[in-house]
Design an enzyme around this catalytic site. Sequence first.
Site, PDB file in Angstrom:
ATOM      1  CG  ASP A 171       2.977  11.418  -3.073  1.00 41.56           C
ATOM      2  OD1 ASP A 171       2.528  10.397  -2.489  1.00 41.56           O
ATOM      3  OD2 ASP A 171       2.552  11.804  -4.174  1.00 41.56           O
ATOM      4  NE  ARG A 172       5.610   9.257   4.582  1.00 44.17           N
ATOM      5  CZ  ARG A 172       6.806   9.001   4.043  1.00 44.17           C
ATOM      6  NH1 ARG A 172       6.909   8.783   2.743  1.00 44.17           N
ATOM      7  NH2 ARG A 172       7.889   8.953   4.786  1.00 44.17           N
ATOM      8  CG  LEU A 173      -0.770  12.176  -1.715  1.00 40.41           C
ATOM      9  CD1 LEU A 173      -0.882  12.995  -2.986  1.00 40.41           C
ATOM     10  CD2 LEU A 173      -1.936  12.518  -0.778  1.00 40.41           C
TER      11      LEU A 173
END
Length: 193
Positions: A171-173
């Site tokens: 989720d790119r976090l």
Amino acid sequence: MTNEIIAKFQDWWNQAKADSSLKHKGAMCVSTIDEFGFPNARFVDLKAATEDGFTFCTFLDSKKGLEIEQCQKVALTIWWENVGYQTRVQGNASRISRSMAEKYWKSRNRDAQLTTLCSSQSQPLLSGQQLLDQLSALRASFGEAEIPIPDNWGGYIVEPISVEFLTFSEDRLHLREHYFHSAGRWNRQLLQP
Ligand SMILES: Cc1cc2nc3c(=O)[nH]c(=O)nc-3n(C[C@H](O)[C@H](O)[C@H](O)COP(=O)(O)O)c2cc1C
């Protein structure tokens, strides 16, 4: 480097090595700075990671070797795809001792030693066949004899001033943990992804 940082690095490297189809499990990108201030990046094999730093071996008179002699500030980047970890290091490189270099030289297989002996790394190649001819001549002349370490082959150890561990997230976090040396001690902070 603190125990905490090296322990984390070792843990990640072990995880990456344990569950990987990758052949080159120590592949690490080393960036150096050229005479015009441009970064130059290439992969090498990480030989060891200890409290003193990160060690790799190479030709001392290669492009990277000459660049390190001019500017000791280097960056190391590693991406372990199978576990989703990236590690980034900034630090100062210095030559490893001759006796350490010899230890690594002896750990190389015979073919790698012979290839090293006949290559002038980073120099223009005029003819591939010439190199192959040189290699077979060397192989014949050494026979079974021990192959000595060339004077221009050795290694560097990078003493870090900054180490960042990134755990990749779909989720790119991504989780980014940044350790940096400042005012005589190591500090830790999280960074935004
Ligand atoms: C996976 C991998 C591992 C490599 N390991 C080394 C190494 O340990 N030492 C080395 O000198 N070159 C190694 N090379 C070759 C370097 O990437 C590079 O081509 C060479 O060192 C010359 O770089 P330079 O001209 O910038 O000095 C490796 C290449 C790859 C793709």
